[in-house]
Every structure is written in structure tokens, then in C-alpha cells.
Design a protein around this motif. Structure first.
Motif, PDB file in Angstrom:
ATOM      1  N   SER A 165       0.893  -1.350   0.021  1.00  0.00           N
ATOM      2  CA  SER A 165      -0.017  -0.013  -0.034  1.00  0.00           C
ATOM      3  C   SER A 165       0.785   1.057   0.009  1.00  0.00           C
ATOM      4  CB  SER A 165      -0.729  -0.065   1.283  1.00  0.00           C
ATOM      5  OG  SER A 165      -0.256   0.269   2.298  1.00  0.00           O
ATOM      6  N   PRO A 166       0.270   2.469  -0.408  1.00  0.00           N
ATOM      7  CA  PRO A 166       1.156   3.840  -0.229  1.00  0.00           C
ATOM      8  C   PRO A 166       1.100   4.424   0.927  1.00  0.00           C
ATOM      9  CG  PRO A 166      -1.239   3.930  -1.300  1.00  0.00           C
ATOM     10  CD  PRO A 166      -1.253   2.720  -0.774  1.00  0.00           C
ATOM     11  N   LYS A 167       0.917   3.547   1.844  1.00  0.00           N
ATOM     12  CA  LYS A 167       1.031   3.971   3.418  1.00  0.00           C
ATOM     13  C   LYS A 167       2.526   4.677   3.647  1.00  0.00           C
ATOM     14  CE  LYS A 167      -0.777   2.823   7.752  1.00  0.00           C
ATOM     15  NZ  LYS A 167      -1.266   1.617   8.605  1.00  0.00           N
ATOM     16  N   ILE A 168       2.423   5.916   4.106  1.00  0.00           N
ATOM     17  CA  ILE A 168       3.781   6.469   4.304  1.00  0.00           C
ATOM     18  C   ILE A 168       4.104   5.932   5.650  1.00  0.00           C
ATOM     19  CG2 ILE A 168       2.888   8.534   3.303  1.00  0.00           C
ATOM     20  CD1 ILE A 168       2.545   9.674   6.154  1.00  0.00           C
ATOM     21  N   HIS A 169       5.653   5.897   5.882  1.00  0.00           N
ATOM     22  CA  HIS A 169       6.167   5.433   7.085  1.00  0.00           C
ATOM     23  C   HIS A 169       5.640   6.128   8.286  1.00  0.00           C
ATOM     24  CE1 HIS A 169       8.958   3.094   4.514  1.00  0.00           C
ATOM     25  NE2 HIS A 169       9.383   4.169   3.835  1.00  0.00           N
ATOM     26  N   ARG A 170       5.381   5.233   9.231  1.00  0.00           N
ATOM     27  CA  ARG A 170       4.913   5.822  10.364  1.00  0.00           C
ATOM     28  C   ARG A 170       5.839   5.370  11.625  1.00  0.00           C
ATOM     29  NH1 ARG A 170      -1.379   4.027  10.752  1.00  0.00           N
ATOM     30  NH2 ARG A 170      -1.981   4.784   8.592  1.00  0.00           N
ATOM     31  N   ARG A 171       5.709   6.111  12.601  1.00  0.00           N
ATOM     32  CA  ARG A 171       6.420   5.291  13.943  1.00  0.00           C
ATOM     33  C   ARG A 171       5.716   4.175  14.178  1.00  0.00           C
ATOM     34  NH1 ARG A 171       3.686   5.446  18.226  1.00  0.00           N
ATOM     35  NH2 ARG A 171       1.651   6.946  18.520  1.00  0.00           N
ATOM     36  N   GLN A 172       6.656   3.456  14.688  1.00  0.00           N
ATOM     37  CA  GLN A 172       6.462   1.839  14.985  1.00  0.00           C
ATOM     38  C   GLN A 172       5.531   1.742  16.402  1.00  0.00           C
ATOM     39  OE1 GLN A 172       6.879  -0.901  13.117  1.00  0.00           O
ATOM     40  NE2 GLN A 172       5.716  -2.194  14.482  1.00  0.00           N
ATOM     41  N   VAL A 173       4.260   1.058  16.102  1.00  0.00           N
ATOM     42  CA  VAL A 173       3.416   1.221  17.244  1.00  0.00           C
ATOM     43  C   VAL A 173       3.720  -0.243  18.064  1.00  0.00           C
ATOM     44  CG1 VAL A 173       1.178   0.777  17.874  1.00  0.00           C
ATOM     45  CG2 VAL A 173       1.521   2.289  15.729  1.00  0.00           C
ATOM     46  N   GLU A 174       4.049   0.216  19.215  1.00  0.00           N
ATOM     47  CA  GLU A 174       4.104  -1.134  20.101  1.00  0.00           C
ATOM     48  C   GLU A 174       3.225  -1.274  21.161  1.00  0.00           C
ATOM     49  OE1 GLU A 174       7.712  -0.375  22.073  1.00  0.00           O
ATOM     50  OE2 GLU A 174       9.041  -0.407  20.004  1.00  0.00           O
ATOM     51  N   LEU A 175       2.432  -2.452  20.878  1.00  0.00           N
ATOM     52  CA  LEU A 175       1.277  -2.548  21.838  1.00  0.00           C
ATOM     53  C   LEU A 175       1.450  -2.956  23.228  1.00  0.00           C
ATOM     54  CD1 LEU A 175      -0.754  -4.906  19.442  1.00  0.00           C
ATOM     55  CD2 LEU A 175      -1.360  -2.485  20.025  1.00  0.00           C
ATOM     56  N   ASP A 176       2.549  -3.587  23.396  1.00  0.00           N
ATOM     57  CA  ASP A 176       2.895  -3.583  24.975  1.00  0.00           C
ATOM     58  C   ASP A 176       3.375  -2.444  25.756  1.00  0.00           C
ATOM     59  OD1 ASP A 176       2.439  -6.325  24.391  1.00  0.00           O
ATOM     60  OD2 ASP A 176       4.469  -6.922  23.829  1.00  0.00           O
ATOM     61  N   GLU A 177       3.674  -1.461  25.100  1.00  0.00           N
ATOM     62  CA  GLU A 177       3.885  -0.007  25.757  1.00  0.00           C
ATOM     63  C   GLU A 177       2.719   0.761  25.769  1.00  0.00           C
ATOM     64  OE1 GLU A 177       8.524   0.093  24.386  1.00  0.00           O
ATOM     65  OE2 GLU A 177       7.276   1.614  23.860  1.00  0.00           O
ATOM     66  N   CYS A 178       2.394   0.416  25.107  1.00  0.00           N
ATOM     67  CA  CYS A 178       1.306   1.194  24.896  1.00  0.00           C
ATOM     68  C   CYS A 178       0.175   1.158  25.768  1.00  0.00           C
ATOM     69  CB  CYS A 178       0.784   1.343  23.373  1.00  0.00           C
ATOM     70  SG  CYS A 178       1.900   0.854  22.288  1.00  0.00           S
ATOM     71  N   TRP A 208     -10.882   6.551   8.747  1.00  0.00           N
ATOM     72  CA  TRP A 208      -9.906   7.155   9.878  1.00  0.00           C
ATOM     73  C   TRP A 208      -8.504   7.708   9.230  1.00  0.00           C
ATOM     74  CZ3 TRP A 208     -11.546   9.520  14.055  1.00  0.00           C
ATOM     75  CH2 TRP A 208     -10.455  10.111  14.871  1.00  0.00           C
ATOM     76  N   ASP A 209      -8.017   6.817   8.653  1.00  0.00           N
ATOM     77  CA  ASP A 209      -6.689   6.898   8.347  1.00  0.00           C
ATOM     78  C   ASP A 209      -6.513   7.460   6.845  1.00  0.00           C
ATOM     79  OD1 ASP A 209      -5.649   5.822  10.736  1.00  0.00           O
ATOM     80  OD2 ASP A 209      -4.909   4.007   9.918  1.00  0.00           O
ATOM     81  N   ASP A 210      -5.698   8.643   6.829  1.00  0.00           N
ATOM     82  CA  ASP A 210      -5.665   9.367   5.492  1.00  0.00           C
ATOM     83  C   ASP A 210      -4.744   8.526   4.484  1.00  0.00           C
ATOM     84  OD1 ASP A 210      -6.604  11.725   6.096  1.00  0.00           O
ATOM     85  OD2 ASP A 210      -4.852  12.629   7.188  1.00  0.00           O
ATOM     86  N   GLN A 211      -3.791   7.636   5.024  1.00  0.00           N
ATOM     87  CA  GLN A 211      -3.003   6.621   4.267  1.00  0.00           C
ATOM     88  C   GLN A 211      -3.550   5.270   4.875  1.00  0.00           C
ATOM     89  OE1 GLN A 211      -0.908   7.429   1.880  1.00  0.00           O
ATOM     90  NE2 GLN A 211      -1.115   9.384   1.987  1.00  0.00           N
ATOM     91  N   ALA A 212      -4.593   4.848   4.136  1.00  0.00           N
ATOM     92  CA  ALA A 212      -5.208   3.700   4.536  1.00  0.00           C
ATOM     93  C   ALA A 212      -4.351   2.536   4.075  1.00  0.00           C
ATOM     94  CB  ALA A 212      -6.710   3.400   4.185  1.00  0.00           C
ATOM     95  N   VAL A 213      -4.871   1.354   4.746  1.00  0.00           N
ATOM     96  CA  VAL A 213      -4.030  -0.230   4.299  1.00  0.00           C
ATOM     97  C   VAL A 213      -5.003  -0.570   3.414  1.00  0.00           C
ATOM     98  CG1 VAL A 213      -3.416  -2.381   5.116  1.00  0.00           C
ATOM     99  CG2 VAL A 213      -3.162  -0.209   6.828  1.00  0.00           C
ATOM    100  N   TRP A 214      -4.491  -1.178   2.257  1.00  0.00           N
ATOM    101  CA  TRP A 214      -5.127  -1.889   1.256  1.00  0.00           C
ATOM    102  C   TRP A 214      -5.602  -3.275   1.697  1.00  0.00           C
ATOM    103  CZ3 TRP A 214      -1.885  -0.873  -4.034  1.00  0.00           C
ATOM    104  CH2 TRP A 214      -2.185   0.483  -4.205  1.00  0.00           C
ATOM    105  N   ASN A 215      -6.481  -3.592   1.044  1.00  0.00           N
ATOM    106  CA  ASN A 215      -7.009  -5.161   1.464  1.00  0.00           C
ATOM    107  C   ASN A 215      -6.173  -6.112   1.050  1.00  0.00           C
ATOM    108  OD1 ASN A 215      -9.657  -3.704   1.836  1.00  0.00           O
ATOM    109  ND2 ASN A 215     -10.656  -4.612   0.154  1.00  0.00           N
ATOM    110  N   VAL A 216      -5.204  -6.012  -0.175  1.00  0.00           N
ATOM    111  CA  VAL A 216      -4.160  -6.843  -0.206  1.00  0.00           C
ATOM    112  C   VAL A 216      -3.222  -6.888   0.920  1.00  0.00           C
ATOM    113  CG1 VAL A 216      -2.746  -5.596  -1.553  1.00  0.00           C
ATOM    114  CG2 VAL A 216      -2.669  -7.797  -1.992  1.00  0.00           C
TER     115      VAL A 216
END
Length: 339
Positions: free
Chosen positions: A14-27, A225-233
Motif C-alpha cells: 500500500s502507499p501508506k507512508i512510514h509511520r512510527r512503529q506502534v508497540e502494543l505492549d507499551e502502550c 479514519w486513516d489518511d493513508q489507509a491499508v489496502w485490502n491486499v
């Protein structure tokens, strides 16, 4: 909702831009009635249309209607409290931290920036209560996991009668959000769409369909919600045995059942957030708390002063406009008297 997003057959990522890595356990999209005469026919927004009488109290559309998941959970909460009272069960040692004169505890979850891990836990618990306290087993073939399996593993024969545990639901949603790098706000919108589907389509979320309903809600929420959405693929890399064609078909059915109403007002979003916090409190799911440090206190004070200055500037601006309007009315009255 672009067609290029909802119906994707390209194997590329997908054309999703690089985001900061989401860490579920820290979060609102709003419409106005001030339409110029040269704009042609006024197209009514979906949120302005009159809803059927049976949908007027739908909590996913109206901020004052109580959320379905909170109502579903209250039965278990009342029974648990009654059982503890009748059996004289001690609440045990306090695990929740409380503020005192010397220490103030704050969590990092707010309505605009919820804590990711805690929010997913709460959404999973809401879905758990939906399944456990469902009224019936009404479903649709498009969401049936037996007819549309998510993996090549054989679906158990008792798949339609055994309720999933809260941990199983949490792991499924956590995997989707971690792999697709979705936000906590997206999880709340997912729950809004899920309850809207149950109300509009008059179905129940049950053991045979909960995974596909949750997946459909996540697909839609991530794109809205997201401007750069994840594609179904891209979800095919998470659920490796599902096809893009299957997800596209499920997404189309999901939208049709929602009557293409994907609008989520800010008031509805806020209601779901605070009801999820109430659900967490009823089930002893504590949000992570930290003592208020000097650094954070100064930051909060700076934010407070900034907001106060903005409100002062806005008040001065409105006052000037009001004085100008009064002067204009006075001039026109004088002209009328003289004429």
C-alpha cells in the motif's frame, strides 16, 4: 473512501507512508443550508437524512442513546456484585492507584489520544459481552466463517456454539492492529461500525461470525479514519489464506448493510470512548497510571495557558463583531428616521 482503496487487486504494498512503529505492549462532516443559487441542486448529506423510527435511538448515530455493549455488560456486572454480596466475598487488596495529597496519578489515555493497548482490550471485552449476552443467533452467509473461512485449517464442528474467550478476541484484534499499524482511535470507530451493523442489519454477533464482522469493521474504519489507509491486499499478508476478492465482497456487503452511513460524529465517538472506560472500570481493567511529575505538570500548565489565550482572543473577536453590528444597526435606524 476511494475505489482504489476498497477494491485493490495489486500485489504491491500500500502507499501508506512510514509511520512510527506502534508497540502494543507499551502502550463531522457537516452540511449547511446556505447554498448559493448558482450551485444547482442541493445534495443532502447522509447524516441529514431522516432515519427510520426503529433507528432513531441507535447509539452509533445519536450521542444520547446508551451504547449496546455497556447495556450487555451490566447483566454480568450486577450478577457478579450480587454474588459477592451474598457470599460475603471480600474485594481483596486494592490494585488500582488513587491520588492523594502528596501524589497525583494520571493515565496517558485521553479522548483525543487513547492508550492503544487498553483501548483494544476494552473493545475486545465489549465484543465479548455482545457475543455472550446475544439475544439470538441471527446472521448472514457473508459473515459465516464456515462458508467463508479465514484460514485453511478445518473449522471445528462446534464453531457456532462455543463462545470465544476475551483473550481470543483480544489476540485477533491485536494482530490486525499491530500488523497494519492502526491507531487506538480506529479501534473505537471499529466498535461504532460494528454496533451500527448489528442495528441496521438486525443481526447478532455470535461464535460463527464474529471474526468476519470484526474484520469488516476494521477494514472500513481504517480507511475512513486513516489518511493513508491499508489496502485490502495488505491484510492478505496478515490472514494469509483469505483472498482479496473475498475481502472486497465482504466490504461491499458491509457498506450496503450500513446504508453507506460511515459518518461518526465527534459526540458519538466521545460517548463510546467514555463508555469503554466505564466498561474497563466495571471489569477491573485498569489503564496504566503514572505519578504526575514536575515536567508533565509544567507541560499541562503551558497547554492550559495556551488554550486560555486562544479563548480570550476569540472572545475579543466576537465582542468586536458584536459592537460593529450594533453600530451598523444604529446607523441604519438614524438614516431611516432622517428619511
Amino acid at each position: 473512501m476511494g475505489g482504489s482503496v476498497s477494491c485493490c487487486f495489486s500485489p504491491a504494498e500500500s502507499p501508506k507512508i512510514h509511520r512510527r512503529q506502534v508497540e502494543l505492549d507499551e502502550c463531522l462532516i457537516t452540511t449547511t443550508e446556505d447554498v448559493s443559487e448558482d450551485t444547482g441542486t442541493y445534495l443532502q448529506h447522509i447524516s441529514d437524512r431522516e432515519l427510520p423510527d426503529e433507528l432513531e435511538a441507535n447509539p452509533s448515530d445519536h450521542p444520547r442513546a446508551s451504547t449496546l455493549f455497556l447495556n450487555k455488560s451490566q447483566t454480568d456486572v450486577r450478577e457478579k456484585r450480587k454474588s459477592n454480596y451474598m457470599n460475603h466475598v471480600s474485594p481483596g487488596p486494592l490494585t488500582k492507584k488513587y491520588s492523594s495529597c502528596s501524589t497525583i496519578f494520571l493515565d496517558d489515555s485521553t479522548v483525543s489520544q487513547p492508550n492503544l493497548k487498553s483501548t483494544i482490550k476494552c473493545v475486545s471485552l465489549a465484543i465479548y459481552y455482545h457475543i455472550k449476552n446475544r439475544d439470538s443467533n441471527r446472521s448472514l452467509d457473508i459473515f459465516d466463517e464456515k462458508k467463508h473461512p479465514l484460514s485453511r485449517e478445518k473449522v471445528p464442528d462446534d464453531y457456532s456454539v462455543v463462545d470465544p474467550e476475551h483473550k481470543l478476541i483480544y489476540r485477533f484484534i491485536r494482530t490486525l492492529f499491530s500488523s497494519a499499524q492502526l491507531t487506538a482511535e480506529c479501534a473505537i470507530v471499529t466498535l461504532v461500525y460494528l454496533e451500527r451493523l448489528l442495528t441496521y442489519a438486525e443481526i447478532d454477533i455470535c461464535p460463527c461470525n464474529w471474526k468476519r464482522i470484526v474484520l469488516g469493521a476494521v477494514l472500513l474504519a481504517s480507511k475512513v479514519w486513516d489518511d493513508q489507509a491499508v489496502w485490502n491486499v495488505d491484510y492478505c499478508q496478515i490472514l494469509k489464506d483469505i483472498t482479496v476478492e473475498d475481502m472486497n465482497e465482504m466490504e461491499r456487503h458491509f457498506l450496503e448493510l450500513l446504508q453507506f452511513n460511515i459518518n461518526v460524529p465527534a459526540s458519538v465517538y466521545a460517548k463510546y470512548y467514555f463508555d469503554l472506560r466505564s466498561l474497563a472500570d466495571d471489569n477491573n481493567l485498569n489503564f496504566p497510571l503514572e505519578p504526575l511529575s514536575n515536567k508533565r505538570a509544567k507541560k499541562l500548565e503551558a497547554i492550559s495557558r495556551l488554550c486560555e489565550d486562544k479563548y480570550k482572543d476569540m472572545s475579543k473577536y466576537l465582542m468586536r463583531r458584536s459592537v460593529s453590528a450594533d453600530n451598523l444597526v444604529g446607523v441604519r435606524n438614524s438614516q431611516a428616521i432622517l428619511s
